[in-house]
Design a protein around this motif. Sequence first.
Motif, short mmCIF file in Angstrom:
data_model
loop_
_atom_site.label_atom_id
_atom_site.label_comp_id
_atom_site.label_asym_id
_atom_site.label_seq_id
_atom_site.Cartn_x
_atom_site.Cartn_y
_atom_site.Cartn_z
N ASP A 1 0.84 -1.20 0.00
CA ASP A 1 0.00 0.00 0.00
C ASP A 1 0.88 1.25 0.00
OD1 ASP A 1 0.96 0.31 2.58
OD2 ASP A 1 -0.98 0.05 3.57
N GLU A 2 0.25 2.42 0.12
CA GLU A 2 1.01 3.67 0.03
C GLU A 2 1.98 3.86 1.19
OE1 GLU A 2 -3.00 4.55 1.98
OE2 GLU A 2 -2.17 3.30 0.37
N TRP B 1 -7.77 -10.46 5.86
CA TRP B 1 -6.67 -9.82 5.14
C TRP B 1 -6.20 -8.64 5.97
CZ3 TRP B 1 -4.71 -12.51 1.37
CH2 TRP B 1 -5.53 -13.35 0.60
N ARG B 2 -4.88 -8.40 5.98
CA ARG B 2 -4.35 -7.31 6.77
C ARG B 2 -3.03 -6.85 6.18
NH1 ARG B 2 -3.16 -7.53 13.33
NH2 ARG B 2 -2.10 -5.51 13.48
N TRP B 3 -2.77 -5.52 6.32
CA TRP B 3 -1.51 -4.94 5.83
C TRP B 3 -0.49 -4.96 6.95
CZ3 TRP B 3 -1.28 -3.81 0.75
CH2 TRP B 3 -2.48 -3.64 0.06
N TRP B 4 0.75 -5.40 6.63
CA TRP B 4 1.80 -5.55 7.63
C TRP B 4 3.07 -4.85 7.17
CZ3 TRP B 4 0.94 -7.97 12.25
CH2 TRP B 4 -0.23 -8.76 12.34
N SER B 5 3.74 -4.21 8.12
CA SER B 5 5.05 -3.64 7.83
C SER B 5 6.05 -4.78 7.62
CB SER B 5 5.51 -2.77 9.01
OG SER B 5 6.89 -2.48 8.90
N GLY C 1 -9.76 -1.99 -5.97
CA GLY C 1 -10.57 -2.69 -4.98
C GLY C 1 -9.91 -2.75 -3.62
N ALA C 2 -10.71 -3.17 -2.63
CA ALA C 2 -10.23 -3.39 -1.26
C ALA C 2 -10.31 -4.89 -0.98
CB ALA C 2 -11.08 -2.62 -0.26
N ALA C 3 -9.29 -5.41 -0.32
CA ALA C 3 -9.22 -6.85 -0.07
C ALA C 3 -10.42 -7.32 0.75
CB ALA C 3 -7.92 -7.20 0.64
N GLN C 4 -11.11 -8.33 0.25
CA GLN C 4 -12.26 -8.93 0.92
C GLN C 4 -12.02 -10.43 1.08
OE1 GLN C 4 -15.78 -8.12 -1.47
NE2 GLN C 4 -14.75 -6.34 -2.36
N VAL C 5 -12.60 -11.01 2.13
CA VAL C 5 -12.52 -12.46 2.31
C VAL C 5 -13.60 -13.08 1.41
CG1 VAL C 5 -12.75 -14.37 3.92
CG2 VAL C 5 -11.63 -12.26 4.66
N GLU D 1 -10.54 -14.01 -7.36
CA GLU D 1 -11.34 -15.01 -6.67
C GLU D 1 -11.18 -14.95 -5.16
OE1 GLU D 1 -11.14 -18.37 -10.26
OE2 GLU D 1 -10.10 -18.72 -8.36
N GLU D 2 -9.97 -14.76 -4.67
CA GLU D 2 -9.72 -14.84 -3.23
C GLU D 2 -10.01 -13.54 -2.49
OE1 GLU D 2 -6.05 -16.43 -1.87
OE2 GLU D 2 -6.01 -18.06 -3.32
N ALA D 3 -9.76 -12.39 -3.16
CA ALA D 3 -9.86 -11.12 -2.42
C ALA D 3 -10.63 -10.04 -3.15
CB ALA D 3 -8.45 -10.61 -2.10
N GLY D 4 -11.15 -10.31 -4.33
CA GLY D 4 -11.91 -9.29 -5.06
C GLY D 4 -11.05 -8.17 -5.61
N LEU D 5 -9.75 -8.40 -5.80
CA LEU D 5 -8.84 -7.38 -6.31
C LEU D 5 -8.70 -7.51 -7.83
CD1 LEU D 5 -6.01 -7.64 -3.61
CD2 LEU D 5 -7.89 -5.99 -3.70
N ILE D 6 -8.72 -6.38 -8.50
CA ILE D 6 -8.58 -6.36 -9.96
C ILE D 6 -7.16 -5.91 -10.31
CG2 ILE D 6 -9.50 -5.44 -12.11
CD1 ILE D 6 -11.45 -7.18 -10.47
N ILE D 7 -6.45 -6.76 -11.03
CA ILE D 7 -5.07 -6.48 -11.42
C ILE D 7 -4.93 -6.69 -12.92
CG2 ILE D 7 -2.67 -7.24 -11.16
CD1 ILE D 7 -3.35 -8.10 -8.32
N GLU D 8 -4.28 -5.74 -13.57
CA GLU D 8 -4.01 -5.86 -15.00
C GLU D 8 -2.69 -6.61 -15.21
OE1 GLU D 8 -5.84 -5.09 -17.56
OE2 GLU D 8 -7.45 -4.31 -16.27
N PRO D 9 -2.64 -7.57 -16.11
CA PRO D 9 -1.40 -8.32 -16.35
C PRO D 9 -0.20 -7.42 -16.66
CG PRO D 9 -3.23 -9.39 -17.45
CD PRO D 9 -3.76 -8.09 -16.93
#
Length: 491
Positions: free
Chosen positions: A361-362, A457-461, A444-448, A404-412
């Motif tokens: 993330d930022e 899902w969680r962001w970690w340093s 998108g935002a990570a979803q279960v 499928e796992e987190a609802g995140l959209i990523i372009e190849p």
Amino acid sequence: MPPTRSHIRATAEAYRARHPHEREALAGLLALLDGTDDPCNRATLPDHVTCSAVVINRDRHVLHIGHKASGKLLAPGGHVEDDRTLLAAALREVCEETGILPGDLCLTPQFLGDPIDIDAHDIDDNPAKDEPSHRHFDFRFAFYLATEQPPLLALQDEEVCGAQWLPLADVRSPSLRAKLLDAEVAGLNGRSEPVNASVLIHDGHGRYLLHLRDQRDGIWEPGVFALMGGGRERGDRSLETTLLRELAEEAPGLNVADLTPYATEEATSVDGLAVPIQVYAGRWNGVPDTVDLQEGVLLRWFTLDMLDRLRLSPGTGDLIRRHAAQHPAKSSPPDSVRPLRHEAPEGTELHVVGVHLYLEDEHGRILLGLRHPDSAYAGNRWHFLAGHCEREGAISCLVREAREEAGLIIEPSDVELVHLVHLVDSPGARPRIQLVFRARRFEGAAQVREVDKCVAWRWWSPQNLPDPIVRYTRAAIEGIQAGRLYTEMGW
């Protein structure tokens, strides 16, 4: 050796969770298990563990025997000896006291291999055996007769004086009687029915998929080729649910199509019980070496002419031949599903390929997921968003898994390879190539989205990673932070 303390504790804790109103009555059992003495030894006083068998016939009557020492009518049972499990102790006792063999019995779908009742009762002193008064924690397991015709009884003269089959309402133990009457409302009927499910997997072209079981003590039918499947568990809504759960645990990603009930077979469990099995038929045409096998040794396709060369689970060969006769192969396998054994040079070790998402993330924090406690891999540990390559490119797999796992959209076009881990978990395990990709942008935002695999899902340093975390996940993150492209583990 007798059942382990951990086995007894797990059985008791699961029972107490189902019967919370009995927690106080069974507090002494947990205290016994916290002690240092053998909980199953009859010399352990003032409490120890015993086991009984609740045998139910087709008329919903329960077998009771006359106990010479107490003068009471009781379910067959007694002290634990060198029994593998508590259930095995109950089976041995019913055999010794009544002559009923394990193969004459089967599990009930209502209770499966769990105790129907755990009863705490006091035992009077016995001067003849120099035993003071004490208390039994009696684990009671329910069984149906496996056949309609009841077996002839051969009562143990030394301890038993007569036998009676009593209706549920007349069962002598109040706690057992109450549970049996409740179970009768829920379908307890004394008639054996399948409590295991397996699947006859074929490709429609004359090939059948067989699973080589581990050669280990305690494994059902060890070291043989068998169908995939397993036993019903509490919470399984149906035997098809049982089968799908077992496939997900044994071979994640093996998605069998067109599942339909095919036959009912009977096998023998590790403890000698009769086990009716619902066999399903289903179709798959993949490559076995690409399956992420979690249990057993390997999966392979076989044709009918190869069956006589294999050590098969009893009845499996006849079952396959019967299915093949009823469903003739339409043609030879197309090239897309032929075995790949000739595509690799002699001695080549095939690898499982995994893809992993390194997403920041930022604030420079990394997205990790907490695996479900019951996950077949890395339960209750933090891990990358990840998946295994099917017949697809690695980046396509990553894009699919993120959605499928987190609802995140990523372009190849936004994906780059940042690390590779060449890993082998153990000497006999198939090696793995773990590809770690960074996504420069995402939507998108990570979803279960797959609750059976991930619970959060969680962001970690990267300087403060969670514990426990998958070992190679930590190694990959540390490698990326250090600017390294490659890590080897387990070699």
